[in-house]
Motif scaffolding. Structure first.
Motif, PDB file in Angstrom:
ATOM      1  N   UNK D  72       0.826  -1.194   0.000  1.00 10.66           N
ATOM      2  CA  UNK D  72       0.000   0.000   0.000  1.00 10.66           C
ATOM      3  C   UNK D  72       0.864   1.249   0.000  1.00 10.66           C
ATOM      4  N   UNK D  74       0.901   5.007   0.656  1.00 18.25           N
ATOM      5  CA  UNK D  74       0.081   6.053   1.248  1.00 18.25           C
ATOM      6  C   UNK D  74       0.535   7.415   0.741  1.00 18.25           C
ATOM      7  N   UNK D  76       1.449   9.786   2.411  1.00 17.82           N
ATOM      8  CA  UNK D  76       2.614  10.244   3.148  1.00 17.82           C
ATOM      9  C   UNK D  76       3.887   9.619   2.589  1.00 17.82           C
ATOM     10  N   UNK D 107      -8.021  -0.501  -0.298  1.00 23.08           N
ATOM     11  CA  UNK D 107      -8.124   0.831   0.295  1.00 23.08           C
ATOM     12  C   UNK D 107      -8.440   1.866  -0.760  1.00 23.08           C
ATOM     13  N   UNK D 108      -9.137   1.414  -1.798  1.00 22.85           N
ATOM     14  CA  UNK D 108      -9.382   2.323  -2.905  1.00 22.85           C
ATOM     15  C   UNK D 108     -10.167   3.551  -2.473  1.00 22.85           C
ATOM     16  N   UNK D 109     -10.905   3.430  -1.366  1.00 25.75           N
ATOM     17  CA  UNK D 109     -11.709   4.570  -0.945  1.00 25.75           C
ATOM     18  C   UNK D 109     -11.126   5.280   0.260  1.00 25.75           C
ATOM     19  N   UNK D 110      -9.921   4.904   0.656  1.00 30.44           N
ATOM     20  CA  UNK D 110      -9.372   5.497   1.867  1.00 30.44           C
ATOM     21  C   UNK D 110      -8.929   6.935   1.611  1.00 30.44           C
ATOM     22  N   UNK D 111      -8.916   7.693   2.676  1.00 29.74           N
ATOM     23  CA  UNK D 111      -8.516   9.094   2.538  1.00 29.74           C
ATOM     24  C   UNK D 111      -7.013   9.279   2.532  1.00 29.74           C
ATOM     25  N   UNK D 112      -6.273   8.217   2.825  1.00 31.09           N
ATOM     26  CA  UNK D 112      -4.840   8.441   2.969  1.00 31.09           C
ATOM     27  C   UNK D 112      -4.013   7.554   2.052  1.00 31.09           C
ATOM     28  N   UNK D 113      -4.653   6.838   1.149  1.00 33.85           N
ATOM     29  CA  UNK D 113      -3.894   5.919   0.308  1.00 33.85           C
ATOM     30  C   UNK D 113      -3.834   6.443  -1.120  1.00 33.85           C
ATOM     31  N   UNK D 115      -3.908   6.111  -4.917  1.00 29.99           N
ATOM     32  CA  UNK D 115      -4.597   5.097  -5.711  1.00 29.99           C
ATOM     33  C   UNK D 115      -3.710   4.640  -6.860  1.00 29.99           C
TER      34      UNK D 115
ATOM     35  N   UNK E 191       0.040  13.144   6.679  1.00 30.14           N
ATOM     36  CA  UNK E 191       1.044  14.120   6.278  1.00 30.14           C
ATOM     37  C   UNK E 191       0.662  15.499   6.807  1.00 30.14           C
ATOM     38  N   UNK E 205     -15.614  10.387   2.345  1.00 31.26           N
ATOM     39  CA  UNK E 205     -14.596   9.617   1.613  1.00 31.26           C
ATOM     40  C   UNK E 205     -14.791   9.909   0.133  1.00 31.26           C
ATOM     41  N   UNK E 207     -13.353   9.232  -2.672  1.00 34.14           N
ATOM     42  CA  UNK E 207     -13.343   8.195  -3.706  1.00 34.14           C
ATOM     43  C   UNK E 207     -14.708   7.556  -3.852  1.00 34.14           C
ATOM     44  N   UNK E 208     -15.355   7.367  -2.714  1.00 37.05           N
ATOM     45  CA  UNK E 208     -16.662   6.718  -2.772  1.00 37.05           C
ATOM     46  C   UNK E 208     -17.721   7.645  -3.325  1.00 37.05           C
TER      47      UNK E 208
ATOM     48  N   UNK F 121      -7.847  -4.061  -8.926  1.00 37.01           N
ATOM     49  CA  UNK F 121      -8.455  -3.515  -7.720  1.00 37.01           C
ATOM     50  C   UNK F 121      -8.919  -4.618  -6.773  1.00 37.01           C
TER      51      UNK F 121
ATOM     52  N   UNK G  65       3.276   6.178   7.828  1.00 34.33           N
ATOM     53  CA  UNK G  65       3.579   5.915   6.429  1.00 34.33           C
ATOM     54  C   UNK G  65       2.763   4.740   5.896  1.00 34.33           C
ATOM     55  N   UNK G  66       2.075   4.077   6.797  1.00 37.03           N
ATOM     56  CA  UNK G  66       1.261   2.960   6.360  1.00 37.03           C
ATOM     57  C   UNK G  66      -0.176   3.150   6.827  1.00 37.03           C
ATOM     58  N   UNK G  67      -0.536   4.387   7.130  1.00 34.31           N
ATOM     59  CA  UNK G  67      -1.881   4.621   7.656  1.00 34.31           C
ATOM     60  C   UNK G  67      -2.892   4.525   6.528  1.00 34.31           C
ATOM     61  N   UNK G  68      -3.818   3.580   6.681  1.00 34.76           N
ATOM     62  CA  UNK G  68      -4.743   3.352   5.588  1.00 34.76           C
ATOM     63  C   UNK G  68      -6.177   3.679   5.975  1.00 34.76           C
ATOM     64  N   UNK G  73     -12.710   3.237   7.218  1.00 39.68           N
ATOM     65  CA  UNK G  73     -13.188   2.355   6.158  1.00 39.68           C
ATOM     66  C   UNK G  73     -14.224   1.369   6.672  1.00 39.68           C
TER      67      UNK G  73
END
Ligand code: SF4
Ligand code: SF4
Ligand code: SF4
Lengths: 342, 99, 121, 165, 239, 186, 390, 174
Positions: D72, D74, D76, D107-113, D115, E191, E205, E207-208, F121, G65-68, G73
């Motif tokens: 993943x 992110x 960051x 995590x396609x819909x996550x706010x921090x990942x 895409x 960040x 969210x 994306x959704x 995906x 750095x890995x916060x998902x 979700x």
């Protein structure tokens, strides 16, 4: 060798240069291919490179060919000149070591009167190269790695130097050919049938030498300076492409060099009991014999490297100064006493 | 070979060393200049030894090297001390250390 | 030219040949390799974040002390080697001399040990 | 300007060079999440990518040829990825391993990942899976090796450094 | 002790062996009541399962000290926050896409809607809750407290439990709850330039929102089948 | 508590260590028995599966790729709706199919126009396969479908149909199980 | 190890922790960044260490750095979808992530899995633990420089992964647990395969003992390094082997009072170590691998017959309420605080992950250690990035 | 092929010239460069040149010692010292005395004087290094140390130890 003697000085020199360059690159290549790629893989219960060429034999060439095509990056903050120079210093030091190793009765490049002393002297040049590489990269990992590496190299150079003294006392000469001869003709307690490879009488010296050699080559357990898990690649962190390859070659060539020196000092060099010490054929057989002994010693290096965890910087310094150096000093005194008494 | 060659080389090195000692401000560089001077001396010693056909020159050179090692060791230690106290290794500030 | 000078000359020649070969390999690489500058390519590597602070800094004085110890013992080695080759002739006398020499130097090591400077911090 | 950019290298030589590039891929392991473990498993005895000449030694981007983004990415982490990618010397290749690296995956819909890592670096091969089994990575490497063998060196040498496809 | 609007079925048979545990938990509650007195607003005890205690905001740290020193709960488990506002967006599926209401309007509607609250009740939109454990006697307590709407600040636990430092940073980042006296409430995860508090219910969210739900394409459901969002026909399946 | 320790010889741990690696090396190099022992054959001794030349066979249950039995799918959308990644795209239309029995009324059926799974995906969770009420989706252990272009990871129904051939039969269950083994429609 | 030795170690640790900086030379501190992309942090942790020469004055882990965004979700997902998502929190022991979540849901729904499901759950839970801890053992050695051990770890881990795969279909992310039972029963021959794999795992443990545990260098690197006293461990919320290595006898498998797993049916032991240093953490985990093999074997012997699913509605709706279930995961205590409003998905889920707490102690332990010890300590605390950042 | 005596002489002189030029250039750079690390590396060149000079006059052992001790140890010491006292990459403007010309004022006349003295005194005396330096082998060096200079030798031991202890005392802050 008569044929040889008729050649002019320059012809001889060129011939020998080529020979010794071979001698530098061959063990380095063999070590990488045989140990790093193959035997170590077997130790891991896997196969190692085997797609490039039959059984992976061309892997090494692929590495070199790839390095040729890699971009050469000099970081903008680095000291350009020194950054470029450092790998040369390291490799040059190895080259100079090889120049004095004898491979046969006449198969030597130079036959220095102070041979082993000279080898110890030039092998210490690489410290400068490493310090410079670490400093000139303008990178923290590099600097820390360079300082650690240099600190370690000097700490283990001493035991190495001192371990050699025992051999010199026994052989009574600094000349490497002389040392080989002394081992071939030596005798232990009156039994001289097999000569006296000094590994028998100087096994403490050999042990110290091997440990110091492991450290000089910055191999595990003494690889803190290039410890991947904290200092990335130590002083080599910023090096790319061919310049990295130079360090890489330097590392393995010096493994070869030290193995050759150790073999010469302790295992009888190019001589094997039962063979002639002076005959012409030894100029062909001798190098092979020496090479075989180098492989044995080199294998030990890599075997240990892939088995042990690494020591911490302070532990390895302490080990050098409080264990190895006193032991080798005692070894010198013991050898000297025995020599004087008998 | 002429003995003079070596002596002249030594003289040049010596002078350069003297210049360095006087002109440099950085303690480490001053020490390096001193090394130049000592090397000049060594050349002389060895050259004279060879000239006279004795080995004493070499032996003396060895002693000089040993002394030089000791000197550099102590010298650098002083420089470090200096640096520690003054955060600078400019030798002309040494006088201000007094007291 | 004396035999031994020639042997050193060959060392020089060998050194020259070796370096020349290395250099020519690098030059060959220069012909083949690409140069494609990218904005961040020449920044010092620091695990992917901006390099913080001075790229180098003075570090432990330990390094110095170890270097110093090394120099001292290196000088010792310089005297030991000729002695070792000639030990047979000096016999007990040489042995005693050297024992004194080594012990004196070892005293320095012991001093350093006792002063805890061999602790690497 | 090197010989390759100007297209002056004869064919047999290029194919030789390509072969050596192909069999010496030092992999910079950009292991980010679960896929990283499968990537590591690919180095280990059972799968052993080293057989194919993929050497997982380098810890520094300066010595690597192949970047394997596995896991993943992110937001960051994206700037470091870009930077370390750029710090690799050319010619360099990128494998995107796993759904997350391909386009965000679970995590396609996550706010921090981010895409997909192809928004950050140009990707040569996409490996499907969550996580892809090590052999899938091996397949990708074999594919990549074929690609390297047949690629036009001049183009890769010359072109705009970032080719986003 | 009072049970709030907890919808949990009260009538469930308590397992016979749960009785003693229940005693333990009531004992714990009694101790806490003795220690904190008025500061305990509400509590909820589920026999054999757990104990929830809600304290006043001011007594938040005192409750921690009491739990640590009097109950022996030296093990710090976690601390986090809850946003009790109903989600304005649901799961961004069919219903949401149909409407023409903008995101902002949805949020406003959700704000106006009734809030629910969990065990031990709650009066404010945000709550902070934490759990501490006694590792030798094996009992635990979940502490809750309301976060005042205006200041969004509660006292810190970081001096009582060193481990709560990071948890509070997380809660601050995710909900915007400030912790009074915390050494440094920097961002932990996101960040630096990130704006918003992701775990608040009104944080969308994107994306959704942007991607149409693939399930929206309307094909008539087969007779007897259930639409994914439909009211569940309680169809039982086994193994 | 740590085990009682035997008297400790310095270096004994190190020696044990090197003996382990040496043993492993010898075992890898000389796996053969009897006289053949002396012939090194690491390919046999190592656990390595040499990928392009030999492949390991994933178990029948392995979730490699989803295969679609198009005839069974009624475009009921259940899978698409329960997919956590929203990565199944289905389009369908209603159609009158010939009656099942002679003389019956024509049935109204959903006809599948599009059934795409975006494997870039997909999180390989298996929910879609699980919820499908008509046995139209199956897991195949196939795993070799990396692509140089990400768009190619979107498999349409033709491609998904092709995977059907690779779907293995369901395995029988372990003793003590009460579950029934299903059949793969072929 | 005798008591005095232990006290010495502790004294040493305190000394190191209070270490003031550099008596020799006021060097200006050097800030070393380890990570985010760095081999030592197996993943994307970043350590910013202020150094003085080789000594660390202060070190701070920087996470994220890995916060998902897990907790967000899960609010938009349905119960079955969450089950597969949480697999990916601790990705090397995935199955164990599902268990506390499912148990919390079961607690709210007040249903119980049938005995066979519970036993298989427990077996898979322990296999996940083995997969996880074997990786730890290899990784710990690797971080200290012994590469071969890591190779063996990965080699032998494959056997366990194959088992997980042949049962659930996923090498890593099984998504096998369901509210009220399991997705499917075991395939034929699985039990025998498991027995065979456990033999390999035992062999691995023995090999590690020879190769790593007794190795003088390894001991020198780990003994007395990174000591965490019990009280500190508790107040930071350390759990799992990290806590047990500090001498606290607390294991949720035994003490958690969890009804959905079958630990009470078997005979096993909780390992602790009094030292609290890196070696203790390593040693405890190594014993736990053996113990897990032991538990698994017993469960295999008396695997009950029967169904593997309780009666559960096809469309899962969890009744409103709050539940917290914590289980002893390979990394430590992992809990799901599920708040349901009676919907298709949860209202809020707080995921208590062990590594988050475990790593928050890092800056406390790493004060005053040497740079190489950072690596040792991080390796021995053993974290999974996904488990920290979620 | 053995070079004829004169040819060898010519060759030796050529080498000497090269070496001397290198040495002097290096020495000049040592005292003029603005970067301490560069200075240390130029010093390496000087030391190597001096070592080569030793070899030219047949002092083999000393020549190698020069490499071992000076290049392998003292320069490393210098480099450590430099890195300990923070030396930036690039030019450091603060390495010279403001009154650097003073050095020139002293050094140039000194050089003139010395050259004159040397030239005057030893005119064209030869070093006869063509005949293998009979008295210059390692063994002879050793014999000389262990007979004539025995006291000096032991004194060196004490000196080194004293220097070591002194340096440790200096470098440590109690
Ligand atoms: S693709 Fe799947 S397995 Fe890979 S990192 Fe993402 S979630 Fe983990
Ligand atoms: S496996 Fe999961 S993610 Fe993939 S298509 Fe099916 S439901 Fe969607
Ligand atoms: S659930 Fe099955 S039948 Fe319904 S659309 Fe999906 S594949 Fe077709």
């Amino acid at each position: 060798m008569r044929v040889f003697a008729e050649l002019s000085y320059w012809q001889q020199t060129t011939l020998r240069s080529v020979g010794v360059l071979l001698a530098v690159l061959l063990p380095a290549g063999a070590f990488v291919q045989l140990f790093l790629f193959k035997l170590v893989s077997f130790m891991h219960n896997r196969l190692g490179p085997n797609e490039a060429g039959p059984k992976g034999s061309l892997q090494l060439l692929a590495e070199v060919g790839k390095s040729l095509q890699k971009e050469d990056i000099v970081p903008e903050k680095a000291d350009r000149v020194l950054f470029k120079m450092a790998p040369y210093l390291v490799v040059a030091s190895v080259l100079l070591v090889y120049a004095a190793v004898p491979f046969g009765p006449d198969a030597w490049f130079t036959n220095l009167d102070v041979g082993i002393f000279y080898i110890l002297a030039v092998s210490s040049i690489s410290v400068i190269g490493i310090l410079i590489a670490g400093w000139a990269s303008a990178n923290k990992y590099s600097l820390l790695g360079g300082l650690r590496a240099a600190g370690q190299l000097i700490a283990y150079e001493l035991p190495m130097v001192l371990a050699v003294v025992g051999v010199v006392i026994q052989a009574g000469t600094l000349n490497l050919q002389g040392i080989v001869g002394a081992q071939a003709n030596g005798e232990i307690f009156g039994f001289g049938g097999l000569g006296n490879p000094f590994v028998l009488t100087q096994f403490i010296g050999l042990a110290v030498f091997m440990i110091a050699m492991q450290a000089e080559l910055t191999q595990t357990p003494f690889d803190m300076p290039v410890a991947e898990s904290e200092l990335v690649a130590g002083y080599m962190t910023e090096y790319s492409g061919l310049r990295f390859l130079l360090f890489f070659i330097g590392e393995f060539a010096s493994a070869g060099a030290f193995a050759a020196v150790a073999a010469t000092l302790f295992l009888g060099g190019w001589y094997l009991p039962g063979l002639s010490l002076t005959a012409d054929y030894m100029n062909v057989v001798g190098p092979l014999v020496l090479f075989g002994k180098m492989l044995v010693l080199g294998f030990i290096v890599f075997w240990v490297r892939f088995t042990f965890p690494r020591l911490r910087e302070d532990q390895l310094q302490r080990f050098a100064w409080t264990v190895l150096i006193p032991i080798s000093l005692l070894n010198i005194l013991a050898t000297a006493t025995l020599k004087v008494v008998f | 070979m002429l003995l003079n060659q070596f002596l002249l080389l030594a003289a040049v090195l010596f002078s350069i060393g003297v210049y360095g000692v006087l002109a440099r401000r950085n303690g480490v560089l001053v020490l390096m200049s001193i090394e130049l001077i000592l090397n000049a001396v060594n050349i002389n010693l060895v050259a004279f030894g060879a000239y006279h056909g004795t080995v004493s020159g070499q032996v003396f050179a060895l002693f000089v090297i040993a002394v030089a090692a000791a000197e550099v060791g102590v010298g650098l230690a002083i420089v470090l001390l200096l640096y520690r106290n003054r955060q600078s290794i400019a030798v002309d500030e040494v006088s201000s250390m007094k007291g | 030219m004396s035999e031994f000078l020639r042997s050193y000359l060959t060392v020089g020649v060998f050194f020259g040949v070796g370096v020349a070969i290395l250099y020519s390999v690098l030059a060959l690489g220069g012909l083949l390799r690409p140069t494609r500058p990218q904005p961040q390519k020449y920044i010092a590597y620091e695990s992917g974040v901006d390099p913080v602070g001075f790229g180098w800094s003075q570090s432990q004085i330990r390094y110095y002390i170890f270097a110093l110890l090394f120099v001292m013992f290196d000088v010792e080695a310089v005297f030991i080697f000729p002695w070792a080759t000639r030990l047979e002739y000096y016999d007990v006398f040489g042995l005693v001399e050297m024992v004194i020499f080594i012990v004196v130097l070892a005293l320095g090591l012991v001093y350093a040990w006792r002063k805890n400077v061999l602790r690497w911090i | 300007m090197g010989l390759v950019e100007s297209g002056k290298v004869p064919k047999p030589l290029t194919s030789l060079l390509s072969t050596s590039r192909k069999f010496s891929l030092w992999m910079y392991q950009w292991g980010l999440a679960c896929c990283a473990i499968e990537m590591a498993a690919a180095f280990m005895p059972r799968y052993d990518v080293m057989r194919l000449g993929v050497i997982p030694l380098p810890a520094s981007p300066r010595q690597s040829d192949l970047l394997c983004v596995s896991g993943t990415l992110t937001d960051k982490m994206a700037p470091p990825l870009r930077r370390l990618y750029e710090q690799m010397p050319d010619p360099k290749y990128v494998i995107s391993m796993g759904s997350c690296a391909n386009c965000g995956g679970p995590y396609w819909d996550s706010y921090s990942v981010t895409k997909g890592c192809d928004q950050i670096v140009p990707v040569d091969i996409y490996v499907p899976g969550c996580p892809p089994r090590p052999e899938t990575l091996l397949e990708a490497i074999v594919l990549l090796q074929e690609m390297i063998q047949n690629e036009d060196m001049g183009e890769r040498w010359r072109g705009d450094p970032i080719v986003l496809r | 002790m009072s049970s709030a609007d907890a919808p949990a079925p009260e009538a469930t048979a308590v397992e016979p062996e749960a009785e003693p545990t229940d005693d333990i938990r009531s004992g714990l509650l009694a101790t806490l009541e003795l220690e904190l007195g008025e500061a305990i607003v509400e509590s909820h005890l589920k026999p054999g399962i757990g104990l929830w205690v809600r304290v006043t905001t001011e007594a938040w740290n005192d409750a921690a000290v009491a739990a640590r020193d009097k109950l022996g709960c030296t093990f710090f488990d976690f601390l986090s926050g809850i946003d009790w506002m109903p989600s304005p967006f649901g799961r961004y599926e069919v219903a949401d896409i149909d409407t023409e209401v903008s995101l902002a309007e949805k949020v406003a509607a959700a704000r106006a809607a009734d809030r629910i609250s969990g065990y031990a009740g709650g009066d404010t939109r945000f709550q902070v809750f934490a759990r501490v454990v006694n590792v030798t006697a094996h009992h635990d307590v979940v502490l809750k407290c309301d976060v005042p709407e205006d200041t969004l600040t509660v006292p810190t636990w970081s001096r009582t439990y060193a481990g709560s430092n990071w948890h509070e940073r997380e809660a601050c980042e995710m909900f915007g709850i400030r912790f009074d006296g915390h050494p440094d409430l920097r961002k932990l995860y996101l960040p630096g330039e990130f704006e918003g508090h992701p775990l608040r219910k009104d944080f969308p969210l994107l994306s959704r929102v942007v991607k149409p739900w693939p399930g929206i394409v309307d094909v008539e459901p087969m007779p007897g089948e259930v639409a994914a969002d439909g009211d569940a026909a309680e169809e039982e399946v086994d193994g | 508590m740590p085990k009682p320790q035997l008297p400790h010889v310095p270096g004994q741990g190190l020696a044990k260590g090197v003996s382990v690696t040496m043993g492993e090396m010898v075992r890898t190099m000389f796996p053969n028995k009897g006289l053949k022992k002396l012939i090194p054959s690491p390919a046999k001794g190592a656990v390595t599966v040499q990928y392009p030349r030999e492949k390991e066979a994933p178990t029948p249950r392995a979730r490699g790729v989803i295969a679609l039995k198009e005839e069974n799918c009624t475009a009921c959308m259940l899978c698409g709706r329960s997919c956590p990644d929203w990565c199944i795209y289905i389009e369908g239309h209603k159609e009158l199919a010939p009656p099942r029995r002679e003389g019956g009324k024509p049935r109204q059926v959903n006809k599948l126009d599009r059934f795409d799974i975006d494997y870039s995906l997909c999180m390989y969770c298996g929910i879609c396969v699980e919820v499908c009420p008509f046995d139209a989706l199956f897991w195949s252990p196939e795993y070799e479908y990396s692509e140089p272009r990400i768009a190619d990871l979107l498999h349409d129904k033709a491609r998904l149909g092709e995977w059907m051939e690779t779907v293995p039969d369901f395995e029988p269950y372990e003793a003590g199980s009460e579950a029934k083994v299903k059949k793969v429609p072929r | 190890m005798t008591l005095t030795q232990r006290d010495e170690l502790r004294a040493y640790a305190h000394h190191a922790t209070d270490a003031r900086v550099n008596v020799e030379l006021e060097t200006e501190g050097m800030t070393l960044n380890i990570g985010p992309q760095h081999p030592a942090t197996h993943g994307t942790l970043r350590i910013v260490a202020k150094l003085d020469g080789e000594q660390v004055i202060a070190a701070e882990p920087i996470t994220g750095y890995m916060h998902r965004g897990y907790e967000k979700l899960v609010e938009v997902r349905t119960w079955p979808q969450i089950n597969t998502l949480v697999n990916r929190i601790d990705w090397v022991g995935s199955f164990s992530n599902e268990v506390p979540f499912i148990l919390a849901c079961e607690q709210l729904m007040e249903i119980e899995a049938p005995p066979r499901a519970r036993a298989i759950r427990t077996i898979l839970f322990e296999l996940a633990r083995i997969a996880n801890l074997v990786l730890f053992a290899g990784d710990m050695a690797l971080q200290l420089g012994a590469q071969t051990a890591a190779m063996y770890a990965f080699r032998d881990r494959e056997y366990v992964l194959n088992l997980l795969e042949s049962a659930s279909g996923g090498r890593f992310h099984p998504n096998f647990d369901r509210i009220g039972g399991l997705k499917d029963d075991l395939p034929k021959g699985w039990i025998d395969d498991t027995r065979a794999a456990l033999v390999k795992i035992r062999e691995f443990c023995d090999e590690m003992d020879l190769l790593v545990t007794g190795n003088e260098i390894f001991e020198a690197r780990t003994r007395g390094v990174g000591i965490i006293p019990a009280d500190v461990a508790l107040s930071y919320g350390l759990s799992g082997a990290n806590l047990r290595a500090s001498g606290i006898d607390w294991d949720l498998r035994r003490d958690g009072g969890i009804s959905g797993l079958a630990y009470d049916d078997v005979d096993w032991k909780v390992w602790t170590h009094p030292d609290g240093d890196c070696f203790a953490r390593y040693w405890v985990r190594l014993q736990e691998i053996r113990e897990a093999a032991h538990i698994t074997e017993q469960l295999l012997d008396k695997l009950p017959a029967g169904p593997i699913m309780a009666k559960v509605p096809r469309i899962v709706k969890v009744p409103a309420g709050e539940a917290y279930v914590e289980t002893e995961n390979p990394l430590g205590a992992m809990g799901f605080y599920v708040i349901s409003a009676g919907d298709l998905g949860p209202f809020r889920v707080k995921i208590r992950t062990p590594s988050f707490n475990n790593i928050s102690v890092a800056s406390w332990v790493m004060r005053g250690v040497y740079v190489p010890d950072i690596v040792t300590i991080l390796a021995s605390l053993y974290f999974i990035l996904g488990d920290i950042d979620r | 092929m053995i070079l004829a005596a004169e040819e060898a002489l010519v060759a030796q002189n050529i080498f000497f010239g090269l070496i001397a030029a290198g040495t002097i250039f290096g020495a000049l750079r040592v005292v003029t460069t603005k970067n301490v690390v560069h200075a240390a590396l130029w010093l390496v060149l000087v030391l190597a040149g001096v070592g080569a000079n030793f070899l030219l006059v047949g002092a083999e052992f000393t020549g190698v010692t020069q490499v071992l001790v000076y290049i392998g140890a003292i320069v490393v010491l210098f480099l450590f010292g430099t890195m300990l006292t923070r030396s930036p990459i690039g030019r450091d403007e603060d390495v010279d005395n403001p009154a650097w010309y003073l050095g020139l004022i002293v050094a140039v006349p000194l050089l003139a004087l010395l050259s004159y003295a040397v030239w005057d005194q030893w005119g064209d005396d030869h070093i006869d290094s063509l005949t293998p330096a009979a008295a210059q082998t390692t063994a002879d060096v050793s014999d000389s140390i262990f007979s004539t200079y025995l006291v000096a030798f032991e004194a060196i031991g004490f000196l080194l130890t004293a220097a070591l202890i002194g340096a440790i005392v200096l470098a440590r802050k109690e």
